[in-house]
Design a protein around this motif. Sequence first.
Motif, short mmCIF file in Angstrom:
data_model
loop_
_atom_site.label_atom_id
_atom_site.label_comp_id
_atom_site.label_asym_id
_atom_site.label_seq_id
_atom_site.Cartn_x
_atom_site.Cartn_y
_atom_site.Cartn_z
N LEU A 101 53.46 43.46 43.79
CA LEU A 101 54.10 44.71 44.21
C LEU A 101 53.36 45.93 43.66
CD1 LEU A 101 57.86 43.69 43.76
CD2 LEU A 101 56.49 43.68 45.85
N LEU A 102 52.85 45.82 42.45
CA LEU A 102 52.07 46.91 41.86
C LEU A 102 50.78 47.16 42.64
CD1 LEU A 102 52.53 46.06 38.07
CD2 LEU A 102 53.41 48.09 39.23
N ILE A 103 50.15 46.08 43.10
CA ILE A 103 48.92 46.24 43.90
C ILE A 103 49.23 46.95 45.21
CG2 ILE A 103 47.14 44.98 45.18
CD1 ILE A 103 47.17 42.86 43.02
N VAL A 104 50.34 46.58 45.85
CA VAL A 104 50.74 47.25 47.09
C VAL A 104 50.97 48.74 46.84
CG1 VAL A 104 52.54 47.42 48.86
CG2 VAL A 104 51.77 45.16 48.07
N ALA A 105 51.65 49.08 45.76
CA ALA A 105 51.93 50.48 45.45
C ALA A 105 50.63 51.25 45.19
CB ALA A 105 52.85 50.57 44.23
N PHE A 106 49.68 50.63 44.47
CA PHE A 106 48.41 51.31 44.21
C PHE A 106 47.64 51.53 45.50
CE2 PHE A 106 43.81 51.04 43.61
CZ PHE A 106 43.60 52.11 42.76
N ALA A 107 47.67 50.55 46.39
CA ALA A 107 46.90 50.66 47.64
C ALA A 107 47.30 51.89 48.45
CB ALA A 107 47.10 49.39 48.48
N TRP A 108 48.58 52.27 48.38
CA TRP A 108 49.05 53.37 49.22
C TRP A 108 49.30 54.65 48.43
CZ3 TRP A 108 47.58 52.37 53.73
CH2 TRP A 108 47.60 51.07 54.21
N SER A 109 49.04 54.63 47.14
CA SER A 109 49.20 55.86 46.35
C SER A 109 48.07 56.84 46.64
CB SER A 109 49.20 55.51 44.85
OG SER A 109 49.09 56.70 44.07
N ARG A 110 48.42 58.10 46.80
CA ARG A 110 47.41 59.15 46.98
C ARG A 110 47.53 60.23 45.89
NH1 ARG A 110 46.08 55.48 49.22
NH2 ARG A 110 45.35 55.20 51.37
N ALA A 111 48.36 59.97 44.91
CA ALA A 111 48.48 60.85 43.74
C ALA A 111 47.69 60.22 42.60
CB ALA A 111 49.94 61.05 43.36
N LEU A 112 46.74 60.95 42.05
CA LEU A 112 45.85 60.38 41.05
C LEU A 112 46.61 59.93 39.81
CD1 LEU A 112 42.92 59.69 40.50
CD2 LEU A 112 42.60 61.99 39.54
N TRP A 113 47.58 60.72 39.36
CA TRP A 113 48.33 60.36 38.16
C TRP A 113 49.14 59.08 38.37
CZ3 TRP A 113 53.56 59.68 38.20
CH2 TRP A 113 54.28 60.23 39.28
N LEU A 114 49.69 58.93 39.59
CA LEU A 114 50.46 57.72 39.90
C LEU A 114 49.54 56.50 39.99
CD1 LEU A 114 53.09 56.32 40.66
CD2 LEU A 114 52.69 57.03 43.05
N SER A 115 48.36 56.70 40.57
CA SER A 115 47.40 55.59 40.66
C SER A 115 46.98 55.13 39.27
CB SER A 115 46.17 56.03 41.46
OG SER A 115 46.51 56.27 42.81
N HIS A 116 46.78 56.08 38.35
CA HIS A 116 46.43 55.72 36.97
C HIS A 116 47.56 54.90 36.33
CE1 HIS A 116 43.39 59.25 36.51
NE2 HIS A 116 42.88 58.22 37.15
N LEU A 117 48.79 55.33 36.55
CA LEU A 117 49.94 54.63 35.98
C LEU A 117 50.06 53.22 36.55
CD1 LEU A 117 52.32 55.20 34.02
CD2 LEU A 117 53.69 55.82 36.03
N LEU A 118 49.86 53.10 37.86
CA LEU A 118 49.95 51.79 38.50
C LEU A 118 48.82 50.87 38.03
CD1 LEU A 118 50.88 52.99 42.09
CD2 LEU A 118 52.34 51.64 40.56
N LEU A 119 47.64 51.42 37.81
CA LEU A 119 46.53 50.62 37.28
C LEU A 119 46.85 50.12 35.88
CD1 LEU A 119 43.38 52.58 38.49
CD2 LEU A 119 43.98 50.23 39.08
N PHE A 120 47.49 50.95 35.08
CA PHE A 120 47.87 50.55 33.72
C PHE A 120 48.81 49.35 33.76
CE2 PHE A 120 50.75 50.66 30.11
CZ PHE A 120 49.88 50.76 29.04
N PHE A 121 49.88 49.44 34.56
CA PHE A 121 50.86 48.35 34.61
C PHE A 121 50.30 47.11 35.32
CE2 PHE A 121 53.87 51.89 33.86
CZ PHE A 121 54.50 51.36 32.74
N SER A 122 49.47 47.33 36.34
CA SER A 122 48.86 46.17 37.00
C SER A 122 47.88 45.47 36.07
CB SER A 122 48.16 46.60 38.30
OG SER A 122 47.06 47.44 38.03
N GLY A 123 47.19 46.23 35.21
CA GLY A 123 46.31 45.61 34.22
C GLY A 123 47.09 44.75 33.25
N ALA A 124 48.26 45.23 32.82
CA ALA A 124 49.10 44.45 31.91
C ALA A 124 49.59 43.17 32.60
CB ALA A 124 50.29 45.29 31.45
N ALA A 125 49.99 43.30 33.87
CA ALA A 125 50.47 42.12 34.61
C ALA A 125 49.34 41.12 34.85
CB ALA A 125 51.08 42.57 35.94
N LEU A 126 48.16 41.63 35.21
CA LEU A 126 47.03 40.75 35.49
C LEU A 126 46.69 39.89 34.29
CD1 LEU A 126 43.73 41.63 37.31
CD2 LEU A 126 43.61 40.81 34.97
#
Length: 421
Positions: free
Chosen positions: A317-342
């Motif tokens: 679900l985090l990957i899906v959210a990152f794919a469609w995010s166009r806000a840089l701050w949100l993309s950074h946040l999603l990358l942080f949590f997706s990195g933890a999940a990965l």
Amino acid sequence: MADSVNTDPVPAGTSPAPIGTLHRIAKAFTYRDFRMLWAGAFTSTIGTWMQKVAQSWLVLKLTGSAFFLGLDDFLAQLPILLFTLIGGVIADRHDRRRLLIASQYVQMAAAFVLAALVFFDVVRIWHILALSFVTGLAQAFGGPAYQSLIPSLVPKADLPNAIALNSIQFNLARVIGPLIAAVVLATWGTAACFGLNGLSFTVVIVALMSLHVAHTPPATRTSLMEEMRGGLHYVKRQRMLVTLTVLAFISTFLALPLLTFLPIFAQNIFHREAGQYAVMLAFSGAGAVIGALVVAWLGKFRHMGLTLLSVQLIFGLLIVAFAWSRALWLSHLLLFFSGAALITVFSLTASLVQLIAPDHLRGRVVSIYMVAFRGGMPLGSLAGGYVASLTSAPLVLGVNGVLLSLVAIYFLINRHGLREV
């Protein structure tokens, strides 16, 4: 080896002292050889991530193509598909430490050659692709040796902690390496990143030479093909190992394009330069460090399989959210949590495989797991890069995220024994 720390349970109704928590997280560091290997690998991995940033950016600048980004990753991982099973047999038959040292020398030479090609401005895309294949070839033989060496450095009870700490060094380097690469790229250029990576291998070579691990030759030795078949037959008979191996392949196939496509997001979605790519990698790496710290703190615990599948569901679900995010701050946040999940998913999968594998078959069992785990990376990158060249990188990542979550739901619903582990 150093004495292990006190792990007496804390009396009921009291909170554990901070030092106790720290000791629990760093338990494997109480063993001298593990500390040495960890420090050497950490330094070398920083260099590897510096090269990863510089090389991906160089490929994009030379070709402007998502396909070539995927092809470069594919060729770097292809030897793992072709030769890791052989590498696993060799790791069981020969001195794992010496195999690793030889692997580091080959990777060091490849880094220095690429640095020279860039420095003299004669580099072509085929040079990069060929050197990626050579580096992957070295890793195909060094990887099983490295993974099967770690259980020789710590007791079995501390193995999940050691694997998590190994993930921490890899992902902490994924934070530090790209940030250093951004500075080096801006100051001295890509050749310097490749040269520094070459120098970093000297540190891990020295660390490997200092280990006190003695090689114990197998009591009996058959032909290489018979030993390989023996490992395959053992895994085939172990239902849990089959499940973990299949899950590892699917997870890497669907998840790793997230990292492969980051240069595309930095350049085409957010219209930034290499520094933004480095920052994105750093956010993903920082999250992975936190995830690995949690896994290290947990150690060996009940319901590891259920936790693995639950986190993978969230990861998709985090990957899906990152794919469609166009806000840089949100993309950074999603990358942080997706990195933890990965890293949580990958650490728990690797821990379960290592805990199940017997020592005399460890190299072969780990090599089969690595074929699936590392094999999913190049195939996923190649397929994803090709489809992205026809459609778009965000669409590919969105579909992959959905599929990753559906795979987790399938294993949660169906009884394959994993959720009960």
